[in-house]
Design a protein around this motif. Structure first.
Motif, mmCIF file in Angstrom:
data_model
loop_
_atom_site.group_PDB
_atom_site.id
_atom_site.type_symbol
_atom_site.label_atom_id
_atom_site.label_comp_id
_atom_site.label_asym_id
_atom_site.label_seq_id
_atom_site.Cartn_x
_atom_site.Cartn_y
_atom_site.Cartn_z
ATOM 1 N N LYS A 82 3.637 1.399 -1.489
ATOM 2 C CA LYS A 82 4.365 1.297 -2.786
ATOM 3 C C LYS A 82 5.870 1.162 -2.576
ATOM 4 O O LYS A 82 6.665 1.751 -3.307
ATOM 5 C CB LYS A 82 4.067 2.528 -3.644
ATOM 6 C CG LYS A 82 2.586 2.789 -3.877
ATOM 7 C CD LYS A 82 2.391 4.172 -4.471
ATOM 8 C CE LYS A 82 0.942 4.592 -4.434
ATOM 9 N NZ LYS A 82 0.754 6.032 -4.503
ATOM 10 N N LYS A 102 0.842 -1.198 0.000
ATOM 11 C CA LYS A 102 0.000 0.000 0.000
ATOM 12 C C LYS A 102 0.885 1.258 0.000
ATOM 13 O O LYS A 102 0.527 2.279 -0.573
ATOM 14 C CB LYS A 102 -0.895 -0.045 1.252
ATOM 15 C CG LYS A 102 -1.829 1.115 1.413
ATOM 16 C CD LYS A 102 -3.161 0.884 0.742
ATOM 17 C CE LYS A 102 -4.119 2.031 1.006
ATOM 18 N NZ LYS A 102 -5.183 2.116 0.025
ATOM 19 N N THR A 157 -0.442 12.633 -3.982
ATOM 20 C CA THR A 157 0.489 11.709 -4.661
ATOM 21 C C THR A 157 -0.206 11.060 -5.852
ATOM 22 O O THR A 157 -1.426 10.918 -5.880
ATOM 23 C CB THR A 157 0.968 10.601 -3.707
ATOM 24 O OG1 THR A 157 -0.177 9.970 -3.165
ATOM 25 C CG2 THR A 157 1.856 11.137 -2.611
ATOM 26 N N TYR A 158 0.578 10.640 -6.829
ATOM 27 C CA TYR A 158 0.027 9.984 -8.014
ATOM 28 C C TYR A 158 0.803 8.697 -8.283
ATOM 29 O O TYR A 158 1.944 8.540 -7.858
ATOM 30 C CB TYR A 158 0.078 10.918 -9.223
ATOM 31 C CG TYR A 158 1.442 11.511 -9.450
ATOM 32 C CD1 TYR A 158 2.397 10.850 -10.227
ATOM 33 C CD2 TYR A 158 1.800 12.727 -8.847
ATOM 34 C CE1 TYR A 158 3.663 11.380 -10.394
ATOM 35 C CE2 TYR A 158 3.063 13.265 -9.020
ATOM 36 C CZ TYR A 158 3.993 12.584 -9.797
ATOM 37 O OH TYR A 158 5.250 13.108 -9.953
ATOM 38 N N SER A 159 0.164 7.804 -9.017
ATOM 39 C CA SER A 159 0.667 6.448 -9.372
ATOM 40 C C SER A 159 1.725 5.903 -8.388
ATOM 41 O O SER A 159 1.387 5.550 -7.270
ATOM 42 C CB SER A 159 1.147 6.393 -10.806
ATOM 43 O OG SER A 159 2.233 7.261 -10.983
ATOM 44 N N ASN A 160 2.989 5.849 -8.788
ATOM 45 C CA ASN A 160 3.997 5.195 -7.950
ATOM 46 C C ASN A 160 4.730 6.138 -7.007
ATOM 47 O O ASN A 160 5.739 5.763 -6.426
ATOM 48 C CB ASN A 160 5.023 4.482 -8.838
ATOM 49 C CG ASN A 160 4.379 3.334 -9.569
ATOM 50 O OD1 ASN A 160 3.360 2.799 -9.105
ATOM 51 N ND2 ASN A 160 4.931 2.974 -10.706
ATOM 52 N N GLN A 161 4.230 7.330 -6.871
ATOM 53 C CA GLN A 161 4.907 8.298 -6.001
ATOM 54 C C GLN A 161 4.749 7.896 -4.527
ATOM 55 O O GLN A 161 3.679 7.445 -4.113
ATOM 56 C CB GLN A 161 4.284 9.679 -6.226
ATOM 57 C CG GLN A 161 5.194 10.794 -5.786
ATOM 58 C CD GLN A 161 4.479 12.141 -5.859
ATOM 59 O OE1 GLN A 161 3.309 12.218 -6.228
ATOM 60 N NE2 GLN A 161 5.182 13.188 -5.496
ATOM 61 N N HIS A 221 8.744 0.568 -5.109
ATOM 62 C CA HIS A 221 9.290 1.668 -5.918
ATOM 63 C C HIS A 221 10.226 2.565 -5.125
ATOM 64 O O HIS A 221 10.702 3.565 -5.634
ATOM 65 C CB HIS A 221 8.133 2.502 -6.507
ATOM 66 C CG HIS A 221 7.179 1.659 -7.285
ATOM 67 N ND1 HIS A 221 7.486 1.168 -8.529
ATOM 68 C CD2 HIS A 221 5.958 1.176 -6.968
ATOM 69 C CE1 HIS A 221 6.477 0.418 -8.959
ATOM 70 N NE2 HIS A 221 5.540 0.408 -8.027
ATOM 71 N N GLU A 242 -2.242 10.457 1.313
ATOM 72 C CA GLU A 242 -2.075 10.544 -0.154
ATOM 73 C C GLU A 242 -2.952 11.644 -0.725
ATOM 74 O O GLU A 242 -2.550 12.367 -1.637
ATOM 75 C CB GLU A 242 -2.394 9.191 -0.804
ATOM 76 C CG GLU A 242 -1.251 8.201 -0.615
ATOM 77 C CD GLU A 242 -1.410 6.887 -1.357
ATOM 78 O OE1 GLU A 242 -0.411 6.189 -1.512
ATOM 79 O OE2 GLU A 242 -2.557 6.555 -1.759
#
Ligand code: KG4
Ligand code: ZN
Length: 451
Positions: free
Chosen positions: A245, A243, A309-313, A248, A304
């Motif tokens: 991420k 969750k 935040t977006y996608s994999n940030q 990444h 978030e």
């Protein structure tokens, strides 16, 4: 070159006690520790012993080739209950003569969890090479072993099936006795392979698949004090890492979810976010991690949104979330252990003169958790024993050793091997959870997490 087994090393007074087949991936320190039986806590491996590393693989094998191996009991163990195909041969002194492991962890990581049919196929594809690998490493043939042990319960049905069927095939082919093994019992007994731990002792298993507190009173004789009512801690660490991420995150891309949380938590403020400690008002030794996970999920969603935040940030406060999440989970574990210790004291289950706590499972390699549980152990004078990481996670050695424990007592051999069936569900021992609750044990004042 060091001296043969049983003799003193010429340069130090440490006795060479271990017969240990060389494993190419084994670090030099691990090898010399094993050969000299230097405890893991003693980090000062004498300088001259480090030379053992330079000895050729074949020489170490010869060195380890104990002449009386043929007269000793030897058990081949097979493990396939979840996502590791493991096999090993151990002798009755607890020496590992050969071992092999095929881990499916990376495959399942890609699927985001274990898919039983995929796991089954991987066990099927690798079991033969793993078992043969363990025998080859030990320079033994199937005919040389005294008995064959395999995990038959509990675990994923499709996975257990492969190991049990393969073990039965070997039993039929060789005419050797078959020893069915309980996977949790094996986790608990492994520590007795490395250290002298007398029954009864306390056991705490924490992994991706298990979470339980039990008393080991003897071989096949356990009292189950508490277990998880929903998920296991390792799975929840993995889910929270996903969750967040963390795959990444530059520092975490190759780590398991639990390891990633531990690494980031070490750089965060564990008091930054407040979570409710699970089941604090339930006076038992059971566990729950789902509620804590959901609270953490909600916090992540909120942050978030706030940070956009977006996608994999990755969130800027990721370290603080990891630290706060880990702290609350640890407080939960400490509280349950605290109660288990008090319960054993109240019921005179563990003798005062020899108090040992065996901590095992993948999550037990988390040093923050381990040190916190150590604090509980210290408070009550328990010796904390953690098998080395490779024996904390699922492996063939623990099954072979448990087979050996049964064999040495002359028990546990299946009368009719063909009739042995795997059992996906099977609690460990006698369920004491109601008695624990009825004992009404309070765990205040709380034991603090060491800083
Ligand atoms: O015992 P194990 O290797 O196997 C299974 O239970 O399948 O445990 C693996 C679990 C994973 O969920 C992993 O995230 C967790 O143990 N784990 C950790 C740490 N290292 C592994 N959890 C918390 N902190 C760690 N350092
Ligand atoms: Zn396990």
């Amino acid at each position: 070159m060091a001296a043969p087994i049983g003799e003193m090393c010429r340069k130090c007074s440490l006795q060479i006690v271990q017969k240990y087949a060389f494993k190419s991936s084994m670090s030099s320190n691990v090898l010399v520790r094993r050969l000299h039986k230097i405890p893991y806590r003693n980090f000062n491996v004498p300088r001259h012993l480090r030379k053992v590393v330079s000895v050729e693989k074949s020489q170490i094998r010869t060195f380890a080739d104990d002449a009386d191996s043929k007269s000793r009991l030897l058990v081949l163990g097979i493990e396939t209950s979840c996502d590791e195909t493991g096999a090993a041969v151990v002798d009755d002194r607890g020496s590992v003569l050969g071992e092999a492991l095929h881990s499916q962890k990376l495959v399942h990581l890609k699927h985001g969890g274990i898919v039983p049919t995929v796991a089954q196929q991987l066990h099927r594809d690798h079991i033969e090479e793993v078992v043969q690998g363990a025998l080859d490493m030990a320079s033994l043939r199937l005919q040389d072993v005294t008995a064959i042990a395999a995990t038959v319960k509990p675990g994923l049905a499709l996975c257990l099936q492969i190991g049990v069927e393969y073990a039965k095939k070997l039993v039929k082919q060789s005419g050797k006795p078959f020893i069915p093994v309980h996977h949790m019992e094996a986790h608990a007994l492994t520590a007795r392979m490395m250290e002298n731990i007398e029954f009864p002792f306390l056991v705490f298993l924490l992994s991706g698949g298990h979470c339980l507190l039990a008393v080991a009173r003897g071989i096949g004789d356990f009292l189950l004090l508490g277990s998880t009512t929903d998920e296991a801690p390792g799975v929840v660490f993995d889910q929270v890492a996903r969750k967040l991420k963390l795959k990444h995150h530059p520092d975490c891309s190759t780590l398991s979810g639990g390891q990633a949380i531990e690494v980031l938590a070490a750089q965060g403020d564990s008091q930054a976010f407040r979570f409710t400690v699970p089941m604090a008002r339930y006076a038992n030794c059971d566990f729950s991690f789902s509620g804590h996970k959901n609270q953490t999920y909600r916090l992540i969603d909120k942050m978030e949104k706030e940070e956009g935040t977006y996608s994999n940030q990755i969130l800027s406060c990721v370290n603080n979330i990891a630290a706060s999440f880990q702290r609350t989970a640890t407080q939960h574990l400490m509280q349950r252990l605290h109660r288990a210790v008090l319960y054993c004291q109240q019921r005179h289950i563990i003798p005062q003169h020899s108090k040992a706590l065996v901590l095992s499972g993948g999550v037990a390699s988390n040093m923050y958790i381990r040190q916190s549980l150590q604090a509980v152990a210290d408070r009550f004078g328990y010796r904390l024993v953690c098998p080395p990481p490779r024996l904390c996670t699922d492996n063939g050695v623990m099954i072979a050793w448990t087979g050996m424990e049964w064999l040495k007592e002359g028990r546990g051999i299946a009368e009719d091997p063909e009739a042995v069936e795997f059992q996906p569900r099977c609690p460990l021992g006698v369920d004491m959870s109601t008695d624990v609750l009825n004992a009404g044990i309070k765990t205040s004042p709380k034991i603090k997490i060491p800083t």
